[in-house]
Design a protein around this motif. Sequence first.
Motif, PDB file in Angstrom:
ATOM      1  N   GLN A  26      47.532  52.024 -22.234  1.00  0.00           N
ATOM      2  CA  GLN A  26      47.278  52.473 -20.579  1.00  0.00           C
ATOM      3  C   GLN A  26      48.033  52.231 -19.862  1.00  0.00           C
ATOM      4  OE1 GLN A  26      43.027  53.518 -20.586  1.00  0.00           O
ATOM      5  NE2 GLN A  26      43.535  55.504 -20.521  1.00  0.00           N
ATOM      6  N   GLU A  27      50.115  52.250 -19.394  1.00  0.00           N
ATOM      7  CA  GLU A  27      50.616  51.140 -19.191  1.00  0.00           C
ATOM      8  C   GLU A  27      50.822  51.772 -17.898  1.00  0.00           C
ATOM      9  OE1 GLU A  27      51.767  53.110 -21.811  1.00  0.00           O
ATOM     10  OE2 GLU A  27      53.672  54.031 -21.904  1.00  0.00           O
ATOM     11  N   SER A  28      51.320  51.091 -17.066  1.00  0.00           N
ATOM     12  CA  SER A  28      52.254  51.775 -15.336  1.00  0.00           C
ATOM     13  C   SER A  28      53.314  50.011 -15.271  1.00  0.00           C
ATOM     14  CB  SER A  28      50.799  51.979 -14.569  1.00  0.00           C
ATOM     15  OG  SER A  28      50.285  50.309 -14.147  1.00  0.00           O
ATOM     16  N   ALA A  29      53.697  50.514 -14.258  1.00  0.00           N
ATOM     17  CA  ALA A  29      54.814  49.580 -13.765  1.00  0.00           C
ATOM     18  C   ALA A  29      55.399  49.005 -12.314  1.00  0.00           C
ATOM     19  CB  ALA A  29      55.500  49.030 -14.465  1.00  0.00           C
ATOM     20  N   LYS A  30      55.761  48.574 -12.018  1.00  0.00           N
ATOM     21  CA  LYS A  30      55.817  48.567 -10.708  1.00  0.00           C
ATOM     22  C   LYS A  30      57.502  46.948 -11.095  1.00  0.00           C
ATOM     23  CE  LYS A  30      51.448  48.266  -7.286  1.00  0.00           C
ATOM     24  NZ  LYS A  30      50.997  47.728  -6.105  1.00  0.00           N
ATOM     25  N   ILE A  31      58.444  47.874 -10.030  1.00  0.00           N
ATOM     26  CA  ILE A  31      59.969  47.423 -10.582  1.00  0.00           C
ATOM     27  C   ILE A  31      60.719  47.511  -9.418  1.00  0.00           C
ATOM     28  CG2 ILE A  31      61.492  48.375 -12.415  1.00  0.00           C
ATOM     29  CD1 ILE A  31      59.671  49.568 -13.768  1.00  0.00           C
ATOM     30  N   GLY A  32      60.983  46.290  -9.505  1.00  0.00           N
ATOM     31  CA  GLY A  32      61.951  46.116  -8.311  1.00  0.00           C
ATOM     32  C   GLY A  32      63.074  46.249  -8.333  1.00  0.00           C
ATOM     33  N   VAL A  33      63.523  47.189  -7.177  1.00  0.00           N
ATOM     34  CA  VAL A  33      64.462  47.830  -7.293  1.00  0.00           C
ATOM     35  C   VAL A  33      65.208  48.789  -7.806  1.00  0.00           C
ATOM     36  CG1 VAL A  33      67.417  47.061  -7.275  1.00  0.00           C
ATOM     37  CG2 VAL A  33      66.421  44.713  -6.871  1.00  0.00           C
ATOM     38  N   ILE A  34      65.443  49.485  -9.108  1.00  0.00           N
ATOM     39  CA  ILE A  34      65.409  50.135  -9.833  1.00  0.00           C
ATOM     40  C   ILE A  34      64.580  51.233  -9.551  1.00  0.00           C
ATOM     41  CG2 ILE A  34      67.672  49.353 -11.318  1.00  0.00           C
ATOM     42  CD1 ILE A  34      65.335  49.495 -13.280  1.00  0.00           C
ATOM     43  N   GLY A  35      63.033  50.445  -9.140  1.00  0.00           N
ATOM     44  CA  GLY A  35      61.799  51.439  -9.436  1.00  0.00           C
ATOM     45  C   GLY A  35      61.692  52.170 -11.189  1.00  0.00           C
ATOM     46  N   GLY A  36      61.163  53.139 -10.792  1.00  0.00           N
ATOM     47  CA  GLY A  36      60.493  53.918 -12.222  1.00  0.00           C
ATOM     48  C   GLY A  36      59.100  52.777 -12.330  1.00  0.00           C
ATOM     49  N   ASP A  37      58.814  53.410 -14.050  1.00  0.00           N
ATOM     50  CA  ASP A  37      57.782  53.046 -14.531  1.00  0.00           C
ATOM     51  C   ASP A  37      57.868  52.121 -15.418  1.00  0.00           C
ATOM     52  OD1 ASP A  37      54.712  52.518 -15.165  1.00  0.00           O
ATOM     53  OD2 ASP A  37      54.332  54.915 -14.692  1.00  0.00           O
ATOM     54  N   ALA A  38      56.846  52.056 -16.459  1.00  0.00           N
ATOM     55  CA  ALA A  38      57.312  51.393 -17.459  1.00  0.00           C
ATOM     56  C   ALA A  38      56.505  52.563 -19.100  1.00  0.00           C
ATOM     57  CB  ALA A  38      56.639  50.412 -17.851  1.00  0.00           C
ATOM     58  N   ALA A  39      56.952  53.161 -20.309  1.00  0.00           N
ATOM     59  CA  ALA A  39      56.871  53.085 -21.412  1.00  0.00           C
ATOM     60  C   ALA A  39      56.692  52.229 -22.327  1.00  0.00           C
ATOM     61  CB  ALA A  39      56.907  54.340 -21.510  1.00  0.00           C
ATOM     62  N   ILE A  40      55.310  51.807 -23.381  1.00  0.00           N
ATOM     63  CA  ILE A  40      54.657  51.139 -24.105  1.00  0.00           C
ATOM     64  C   ILE A  40      54.335  52.222 -25.216  1.00  0.00           C
ATOM     65  CG2 ILE A  40      54.004  49.284 -25.047  1.00  0.00           C
ATOM     66  CD1 ILE A  40      53.489  48.106 -21.415  1.00  0.00           C
ATOM     67  N   SER A  41      54.930  51.458 -26.575  1.00  0.00           N
ATOM     68  CA  SER A  41      54.426  52.797 -27.224  1.00  0.00           C
ATOM     69  C   SER A  41      53.748  51.843 -27.944  1.00  0.00           C
ATOM     70  CB  SER A  41      55.815  52.353 -28.634  1.00  0.00           C
ATOM     71  OG  SER A  41      55.588  50.948 -28.922  1.00  0.00           O
ATOM     72  N   ASN A  42      52.494  53.199 -29.219  1.00  0.00           N
ATOM     73  CA  ASN A  42      51.887  52.576 -29.699  1.00  0.00           C
ATOM     74  C   ASN A  42      51.425  51.956 -31.248  1.00  0.00           C
ATOM     75  OD1 ASN A  42      50.037  54.419 -27.655  1.00  0.00           O
ATOM     76  ND2 ASN A  42      49.952  56.295 -29.168  1.00  0.00           N
ATOM     77  N   SER A  43      50.719  51.688 -31.407  1.00  0.00           N
ATOM     78  CA  SER A  43      51.115  50.944 -32.709  1.00  0.00           C
ATOM     79  C   SER A  43      49.260  50.715 -33.159  1.00  0.00           C
ATOM     80  CB  SER A  43      50.747  49.166 -32.160  1.00  0.00           C
ATOM     81  OG  SER A  43      51.978  48.243 -33.445  1.00  0.00           O
ATOM     82  N   PHE A  44      49.720  50.259 -34.564  1.00  0.00           N
ATOM     83  CA  PHE A  44      48.477  50.282 -35.648  1.00  0.00           C
ATOM     84  C   PHE A  44      48.921  49.230 -36.366  1.00  0.00           C
ATOM     85  CE2 PHE A  44      46.710  51.471 -39.595  1.00  0.00           C
ATOM     86  CZ  PHE A  44      45.079  52.082 -39.600  1.00  0.00           C
ATOM     87  N   ILE A  45      47.751  48.118 -36.115  1.00  0.00           N
ATOM     88  CA  ILE A  45      47.950  47.169 -37.127  1.00  0.00           C
ATOM     89  C   ILE A  45      46.336  46.599 -37.706  1.00  0.00           C
ATOM     90  CG2 ILE A  45      49.343  46.192 -35.387  1.00  0.00           C
ATOM     91  CD1 ILE A  45      46.665  44.884 -34.527  1.00  0.00           C
ATOM     92  N   PRO A  46      46.307  45.768 -38.728  1.00  0.00           N
ATOM     93  CA  PRO A  46      45.774  45.184 -39.921  1.00  0.00           C
ATOM     94  C   PRO A  46      44.846  44.319 -38.389  1.00  0.00           C
ATOM     95  CG  PRO A  46      47.170  43.881 -40.467  1.00  0.00           C
ATOM     96  CD  PRO A  46      48.046  45.180 -39.668  1.00  0.00           C
ATOM     97  N   GLU A  47      43.458  43.546 -38.405  1.00  0.00           N
ATOM     98  CA  GLU A  47      42.592  43.181 -37.377  1.00  0.00           C
ATOM     99  C   GLU A  47      42.328  41.923 -38.550  1.00  0.00           C
ATOM    100  OE1 GLU A  47      41.200  43.945 -33.398  1.00  0.00           O
ATOM    101  OE2 GLU A  47      39.700  44.031 -34.645  1.00  0.00           O
ATOM    102  N   LEU A  48      41.956  40.878 -38.099  1.00  0.00           N
ATOM    103  CA  LEU A  48      40.807  40.185 -38.975  1.00  0.00           C
ATOM    104  C   LEU A  48      39.779  39.681 -37.873  1.00  0.00           C
ATOM    105  CD1 LEU A  48      39.704  38.679 -41.411  1.00  0.00           C
ATOM    106  CD2 LEU A  48      40.920  36.817 -41.311  1.00  0.00           C
ATOM    107  N   ASP A  49      38.692  39.624 -37.858  1.00  0.00           N
ATOM    108  CA  ASP A  49      37.606  39.057 -37.111  1.00  0.00           C
ATOM    109  C   ASP A  49      36.435  38.550 -37.129  1.00  0.00           C
ATOM    110  OD1 ASP A  49      35.241  40.709 -36.576  1.00  0.00           O
ATOM    111  OD2 ASP A  49      35.913  41.912 -37.248  1.00  0.00           O
TER     112      ASP A  49
END
Length: 229
Positions: free
Chosen positions: A40-63
Amino acid sequence: MKRLFVFAAMMIAGLSVFGQSTGAKNEWRIRLRGVGVVPQESAKIGVIGGDAAISNSFIPELDFTYFFNKHFAAELILGTTRHKVSTTASNLTAIGGAASANVDLGKVWLLPPTLTFQYHLPVGKFNPYVGAGINYTIFYGVDEGPVVKGLDYKNKFAFAAQLGADYDISKKMFINVDVKKLFLSTDVTVDASNLTPTSSPQLSSTLANLPADVKINPWLIGVGIGYKF
């Protein structure tokens, strides 16, 4: 990666020693989950402004989970995930680009070992739990993509919250559903000096150290199978 496994071994050994010193029943659970990682991304980017987009992913997890008694436990979660990253609606007019453009920032791997302390409320075969703890995310394997010259991500600690349940399918085996939320942010430095004309050394210097405060705040939604020992 080697340090991660050393850390994991130390944590697991420490939990075992603590449990033995308090006279607790030595019960371990190990799970293998398939996990969807949804930032659930958001960003503050200097000079050029805008926001961030980060892709979803699917992974194996061990616990690994160690039970101090039937209600209280600690869980160490291990997994790694790769994401595509870009800016959105950035103003590139200073370098001759569009007023609202997306910038491909390539891909990055995240290694987020997480330790949570849980409260379990077993009822027959059904064992729901809630947890909270700490996460430390390591950013590695950075591929800056085809646009900018370089990227640097700062490793960060974060708070983790958890909700899940185990359901026994035999004396030793169980299925698991688990949802975690990591309140994770990072400081990113972008080197986009390669995009500036040679006649603008001041602008080139500014874009060589372009800061971004990025909130990632991912949901981790998992389903898996476990074993008691």
